[in-house]
Scaffold this motif. Structure first.
Motif, mmCIF file in Angstrom:
data_model
loop_
_atom_site.group_PDB
_atom_site.id
_atom_site.type_symbol
_atom_site.label_atom_id
_atom_site.label_comp_id
_atom_site.label_asym_id
_atom_site.label_seq_id
_atom_site.Cartn_x
_atom_site.Cartn_y
_atom_site.Cartn_z
ATOM 1 N N ALA A 13 0.862 -1.245 0.078
ATOM 2 C CA ALA A 13 0.050 -0.118 0.045
ATOM 3 C C ALA A 13 0.927 1.271 -0.144
ATOM 4 O O ALA A 13 1.647 1.659 0.894
ATOM 5 N N GLU A 14 0.608 2.133 -1.041
ATOM 6 C CA GLU A 14 1.464 3.315 -0.939
ATOM 7 C C GLU A 14 0.549 4.436 -0.945
ATOM 8 O O GLU A 14 -0.524 4.644 -1.510
ATOM 9 N N ARG A 15 0.892 5.486 -0.121
ATOM 10 C CA ARG A 15 0.067 6.651 -0.087
ATOM 11 C C ARG A 15 0.447 7.666 -0.975
ATOM 12 O O ARG A 15 1.526 8.081 -1.247
ATOM 13 N N VAL A 16 -0.792 7.972 -1.995
ATOM 14 C CA VAL A 16 -0.611 8.826 -2.948
ATOM 15 C C VAL A 16 -0.986 10.266 -2.499
ATOM 16 O O VAL A 16 -0.905 11.390 -3.315
ATOM 17 N N GLU A 17 -1.668 10.242 -1.536
ATOM 18 C CA GLU A 17 -2.259 11.713 -0.994
ATOM 19 C C GLU A 17 -3.100 11.187 0.294
ATOM 20 O O GLU A 17 -3.184 10.255 0.577
ATOM 21 N N LEU A 63 -4.626 -6.661 0.010
ATOM 22 C CA LEU A 63 -5.896 -5.436 0.171
ATOM 23 C C LEU A 63 -6.012 -5.795 1.837
ATOM 24 O O LEU A 63 -6.152 -4.401 2.603
ATOM 25 N N LEU A 64 -6.429 -6.918 2.144
ATOM 26 C CA LEU A 64 -6.729 -7.222 3.637
ATOM 27 C C LEU A 64 -5.564 -6.636 4.717
ATOM 28 O O LEU A 64 -5.945 -5.914 5.666
ATOM 29 N N ALA A 65 -4.505 -6.897 4.110
ATOM 30 C CA ALA A 65 -3.330 -6.305 5.089
ATOM 31 C C ALA A 65 -3.341 -4.733 4.999
ATOM 32 O O ALA A 65 -3.135 -4.174 6.086
ATOM 33 N N SER A 85 -13.469 -5.983 -11.294
ATOM 34 C CA SER A 85 -14.492 -6.390 -10.268
ATOM 35 C C SER A 85 -14.510 -7.628 -9.675
ATOM 36 O O SER A 85 -15.198 -7.848 -8.675
ATOM 37 N N PRO A 86 -13.856 -8.599 -10.037
ATOM 38 C CA PRO A 86 -14.114 -10.114 -9.514
ATOM 39 C C PRO A 86 -13.761 -10.068 -8.117
ATOM 40 O O PRO A 86 -14.453 -10.943 -7.412
ATOM 41 N N ALA A 87 -12.683 -9.424 -7.658
ATOM 42 C CA ALA A 87 -12.179 -9.445 -6.412
ATOM 43 C C ALA A 87 -13.153 -8.789 -5.385
ATOM 44 O O ALA A 87 -13.254 -8.990 -4.065
ATOM 45 N N ALA A 88 -14.252 -8.076 -5.601
ATOM 46 C CA ALA A 88 -15.356 -7.412 -5.177
ATOM 47 C C ALA A 88 -16.185 -8.746 -4.370
ATOM 48 O O ALA A 88 -16.489 -8.379 -3.189
ATOM 49 N N ARG A 89 -16.380 -9.587 -4.842
ATOM 50 C CA ARG A 89 -16.905 -10.755 -4.161
ATOM 51 C C ARG A 89 -16.011 -11.479 -3.052
ATOM 52 O O ARG A 89 -16.505 -11.575 -1.872
ATOM 53 N N LEU A 90 -14.838 -11.573 -3.392
ATOM 54 C CA LEU A 90 -13.995 -12.114 -2.197
ATOM 55 C C LEU A 90 -14.035 -11.018 -1.227
ATOM 56 O O LEU A 90 -14.015 -11.496 0.053
ATOM 57 N N LEU A 91 -13.873 -9.777 -1.204
ATOM 58 C CA LEU A 91 -13.804 -8.785 -0.539
ATOM 59 C C LEU A 91 -14.938 -8.614 0.497
ATOM 60 O O LEU A 91 -14.910 -8.345 1.726
#
Ligand SMILES: [Zn+2]
Length: 290
Positions: A13-17, A63-65, A85-91
């Motif tokens: 995860a990189e902070r862009v703003e 993403l969970l981390a 979009s497919p990871a939407a279901r997992l998340l």
């Protein structure tokens, strides 16, 4: 396509703003550049996840981390290509957060709309219409309907900072692929004009680097498409011809692996020109209509 000298780190995860972090998925390709970028908007009190990405456990774990103990209040998708979009279901399964954003495509028939790149299983809990807002802890995201790349494409505007998450509609590294019949060149150009008329500060695309000068970028893309259109009309002025004959002349110097996709974009232009009465087609040969 050339990759940047310093690729983004995958899975970090990189902070862009202040309000926004970015996590790159491990799915680089000709069409995804270094991969799909998922954006996390907000703080521990409530996060929105934009374009969760492909069906990939490694990416979902990253993403969970990045989410940690924060509460996810929305999983938002710009459109339903399989790299978005497919990871939407997992998340949704892991966090309980609702999937909010673009509509599912109507795939009732077995027609060309139901082709492989689409995520058929996408089922949103709530669809956002153009201008509708989603509010979280310290952030407000508004949907900006931008059909063209796909008919259901949305951009998301972060009102607090003037950032626009552009999905596949506007990307700095490449023009968007517009594949008929779901992709529509006239709509795509209208959606580019719509962004040109906005005052966004920065674009965060799903693929490639942020765009710091959105209006200039979008103006260039509109110009590029107009130029392609003129090129097509010039070729047809020389002789009626098929798309397969036009692509090598129009995309000289472009990797041949991309020619099939280029052909679909040419087709999208021709459909637009045909609707406007400029060209006609018979037996796969295109010609000027007058
Ligand atoms: Zn896409």
């Amino acid at each position: 396509m050339e990759h940047p000298a310093e690729p983004w780190p995958v899975g970090e995860a990189e902070r862009v703003e202040p309000l926004v972090r970015r996590v790159l998925a491990p799915n680089p390709s000709f069409f995804t550049y270094t991969g799909t970028q998922t954006y996390l908007v907000g703080h521990a009190g409530g996060l929105a996840v934009i374009d969760p990405g492909p069906d990939d456990e490694e990416h979902v774990a990253a993403l969970l981390a990045a989410i940690g103990d924060a509460r996810v209040t929305a999983i938002a998708c710009t459109h339903t290509h399989r790299d978005h979009s497919p990871a939407a279901r997992l998340l949704r399964d892991r966090t309980g957060a609702p999937v909010i954003g673009c509509a599912a495509l109507d795939l009732e028939d077995d027609g060309p709309r139901s082709d492989a790149p689409f995520d058929h299983d996408y089922a949103p809990d709530r669809v956002l219409a153009d201008g509708e807002r989603l509010e979280g802890d310290g952030w407000t995201i508004a949907a900006v309907a931008t059909p063209g790349h796909t008919s259901n494409h949305l951009c998301f505007a972060l009102e607090e900072s003037g950032a626009l998450f552009t999905g596949d509609h506007v990307m700095g590294w490449s023009t968007s692929v517009v594949v008929p019949p779901d992709g529509d060149m006239a709509q795509y150009l209208a959606s580019l004009q719509k962004l040109h008329d906005r005052e966004d500060r920065v674009h965060y695309p799903a693929h490639g680097p942020a765009g710091d000068n959105p209006r200039q970028l979008v103006r260039g893309m509109i110009g590029h498409r107009r130029q392609r259109e003129r090129q097509i009309l010039r070729l047809l002025e020389e002789a009626p011809q098929a798309i397969a004959a036009m692509v090598p002349k129009m995309y000289k110097g472009v990797n041949e692996a991309l020619w099939p996709a280029a052909g679909r974009s040419v087709h999208a232009h021709l459909i637009d020109l045909e609707r406007r009465g400029e060209v006609a087609c018979s037996a796969e040969t295109w010609q000027l209509a007058r």
